[in-house]
Write a protein that holds these residues in place. Structure first.
Motif, short mmCIF file in Angstrom:
data_model
loop_
_atom_site.label_atom_id
_atom_site.label_comp_id
_atom_site.label_asym_id
_atom_site.label_seq_id
_atom_site.Cartn_x
_atom_site.Cartn_y
_atom_site.Cartn_z
N PHE A 211 0.83 -1.20 0.00
CA PHE A 211 0.00 0.00 0.00
C PHE A 211 0.87 1.25 0.00
CE2 PHE A 211 -2.44 3.31 2.23
CZ PHE A 211 -3.60 3.34 1.45
N VAL A 212 1.95 1.26 0.81
CA VAL A 212 2.88 2.39 0.83
C VAL A 212 3.51 2.58 -0.54
CG1 VAL A 212 5.07 3.23 1.79
CG2 VAL A 212 3.34 2.24 3.31
N ARG A 213 3.89 1.47 -1.19
CA ARG A 213 4.47 1.54 -2.53
C ARG A 213 3.48 2.16 -3.51
NH1 ARG A 213 9.00 2.37 -3.88
NH2 ARG A 213 7.95 4.01 -5.05
N GLU A 214 2.21 1.83 -3.39
CA GLU A 214 1.20 2.39 -4.28
C GLU A 214 1.05 3.90 -4.06
OE1 GLU A 214 -2.17 0.03 -3.31
OE2 GLU A 214 -1.54 -1.68 -4.54
N LEU A 215 1.11 4.32 -2.78
CA LEU A 215 1.07 5.76 -2.49
C LEU A 215 2.26 6.46 -3.14
CD1 LEU A 215 0.14 5.79 1.33
CD2 LEU A 215 -1.36 6.36 -0.59
N ALA A 216 3.44 5.84 -3.02
CA ALA A 216 4.65 6.43 -3.59
C ALA A 216 4.55 6.53 -5.12
CB ALA A 216 5.87 5.60 -3.19
N ASP A 217 4.04 5.49 -5.74
CA ASP A 217 3.92 5.48 -7.21
C ASP A 217 2.96 6.56 -7.69
OD1 ASP A 217 5.70 3.40 -7.37
OD2 ASP A 217 4.17 1.85 -7.58
N ARG A 218 1.89 6.78 -6.92
CA ARG A 218 0.93 7.82 -7.31
C ARG A 218 1.58 9.21 -7.21
NH1 ARG A 218 -3.25 4.62 -4.74
NH2 ARG A 218 -3.22 5.88 -2.85
N GLU A 219 2.42 9.42 -6.19
CA GLU A 219 3.11 10.71 -6.08
C GLU A 219 4.08 10.91 -7.24
OE1 GLU A 219 2.82 13.41 -3.81
OE2 GLU A 219 0.97 12.28 -3.61
N ALA A 220 4.79 9.85 -7.60
CA ALA A 220 5.77 9.96 -8.68
C ALA A 220 5.11 10.26 -10.02
CB ALA A 220 6.59 8.68 -8.76
N GLU A 269 1.50 14.18 6.63
CA GLU A 269 0.65 13.36 7.49
C GLU A 269 -0.48 12.68 6.72
OE1 GLU A 269 2.60 16.45 10.05
OE2 GLU A 269 1.52 16.45 8.14
N ARG A 270 -0.82 13.22 5.56
CA ARG A 270 -1.91 12.62 4.79
C ARG A 270 -1.58 11.19 4.36
NH1 ARG A 270 -1.08 13.52 -1.02
NH2 ARG A 270 0.82 14.73 -1.35
N PHE A 271 -0.31 10.90 4.15
CA PHE A 271 0.07 9.54 3.78
C PHE A 271 -0.11 8.59 4.96
CE2 PHE A 271 2.78 12.36 1.17
CZ PHE A 271 2.26 12.03 -0.08
N ILE A 272 0.24 9.07 6.14
CA ILE A 272 0.10 8.24 7.34
C ILE A 272 -1.37 8.02 7.66
CG2 ILE A 272 0.72 8.03 9.78
CD1 ILE A 272 3.02 7.90 7.62
N GLU A 273 -2.18 9.04 7.45
CA GLU A 273 -3.62 8.88 7.66
C GLU A 273 -4.19 7.84 6.70
OE1 GLU A 273 -4.86 12.88 7.12
OE2 GLU A 273 -4.08 13.55 9.06
#
Length: 388
Positions: A211-220, A269-273
């Motif tokens: 899930f963290v990887r997916e968040l990172a990919d969306r930012e990139a 913090e939005r990523f942690i939420e």
């Protein structure tokens, strides 16, 4: 003492973050005493580590501070060609742990102080020059918070701060913030032949890591981009994972560490939420088998993002000394964000390359140290008025 001698002494102290830096600090205190300069110390809670602040010149005029951290990263497991805590010269380079990050800058600052003292004694130093040394920068900018609090408590007047991280003597005027979060997943142990009776903490941790990887990919791919930075978007990654005790046991526990490096103006913090929301969803599934299952998220490191104040006195000095170079933004973090957040304008500029930091056979070029010292002498000229 010459810069090379000073650097050799500084590198000779093993100030890996897990160890005390007191021997180095005590040596600097003694060095300053030979110049007639008094040092103020502030300490970690256990007293094993210390920050140092020393001023040359009037206490009534805000000082320009040269700031560096004294701790270094470990050498464990690295293949060094020479003893890491002994400076070795080869091909115009000085090798040793901390030569670039950032004892080279500290050595230059210490070499400058005799001239600063001489000018102060002649009444020529109009703007005071100060030295600040901190502990535990490498593990989350811990010591600088104590240092800044002590400056405020004592009412020290400070006009600005130059943080001497390795930038090849080019100004860095912005950097990302960094935060580390420890995520602990607790499931239920079971014999591996009876996996339905257990809750596999590693597997649920893996789903969160994905899930963290997916968040990172969306930012990139679709997040905010700022061209000033070498990596122009906010990044996330998983750096450490620990879990399980045997291959034939459904693991009860798994712990992992995630890192976020965010752009100034972002709300990381939005990523942690979002991660906590995903954890709550997974917990519903886990607790169908193990009501005692849990997932916790703990912030263990927080270094604020940094943007230099273009109108500040210290920025004007650095701009002039760097031929009004545009300045860059970088993905790594420094103590500049802490100083800036505390109301002390900062700029990052120092000798050596960040590419050599933290690596085996870390080095700084002798030419870079010479350029840094000449740069500091020009700064001292700007703070002085001959015959004043």
């Amino acid at each position: 003492m010459e810069i090379r001698q000073l650097l050799s002494r500084l590198v000779g102290f093993d100030t890996t973050s897990r160890l005390s830096n007191r021997e180095l600090i005590d040596w600097v205190v003694d060095y300053l005493a030979t110049l007639g300069v008094a040092a103020q110390l502030s300490y970690s809670e256990d007293g094993q580590k210390a920050n140092l602040f020393a001023r040359v010149g009037s206490v009534d005029v805000p000082a320009i501070v040269l700031s560096g951290h004294t701790d270094v990263v470990p050498v464990d497991g690295q293949a060094w060609s020479s003893e890491p805590f002994h400076v070795v010269e080869r091909d115009g380079r000085l090798y040793g742990r901390g030569t670039a990050d950032m004892k080279g800058f500290i050595a230059c600052a210490l070499a400058l102080l005799p001239e600063a003292v001489a000018r102060a004694e002649r009444g020529e130093l109009v703007v005071p020059l100060a030295l600040a040394l901190s502990y535990d920068e490498e593990v989350g900018c811990l010591g600088v918070h104590t240092l800044v609090a002590d400056l405020k408590r004592r009412g020290e007047k400070v006009a600005g701060c130059i943080v001497g991280e390795p930038t090849s003597m080019q100004p860095v005027v912005a950097h990302k913030g960094i935060a580390h979060y420890k995520v602990c997943v607790t499931g239920r142990e079971a014999h591996s032949s009876l996996t339905p009776l257990g809750v596999n903490a590693i597997e649920y941790a893996a789903r969160l890591i994905t899930f963290v990887r997916e968040l990172a990919d969306r930012e990139a791919s679709g997040g905010r981009q700022v061209a000033l930075y070498d990596v122009p978007y906010t990044t996330l990654q998983t750096g450490l994972v620990h879990g399980g005790i045997a291959g034939n046991i459904v693991p009860r526990d798994c712990e992992f560490l995630i890192e976020c490096r965010w752009l100034p103006g972002e709300r990381h913090e939005r990523f942690i939420e979002a991660l906590q929301g995903e954890a709550e969803r997974l917990l519903i599934e886990m607790r169908k088998v193990a009501p005692e299952a849990s997932i916790t998220v703990e912030n263990v490191v927080h270094c604020p993002a940094f943007e230099a104040d273009a109108a500040s006195e210290v920025r004007c000095h650095v701009d002039a000394l760097c031929d009004h170079a545009k300045g860059s933004g970088v993905a790594y973090s420094t103590e500049a964000g802490v100083f800036q957040q505390a109301g002390i304008p900062a700029v990052v500029c120092g000798p050596g390359s960040i590419r050599e930091a933290h690596r085996p056979d870390e080095y700084v070029e002798i030419a870079q140290l010479q350029a840094c010292f000449a740069w500091m002498l020009h700064l001292l000229d700007r703070l002085s008025r001959p015959g004043h």
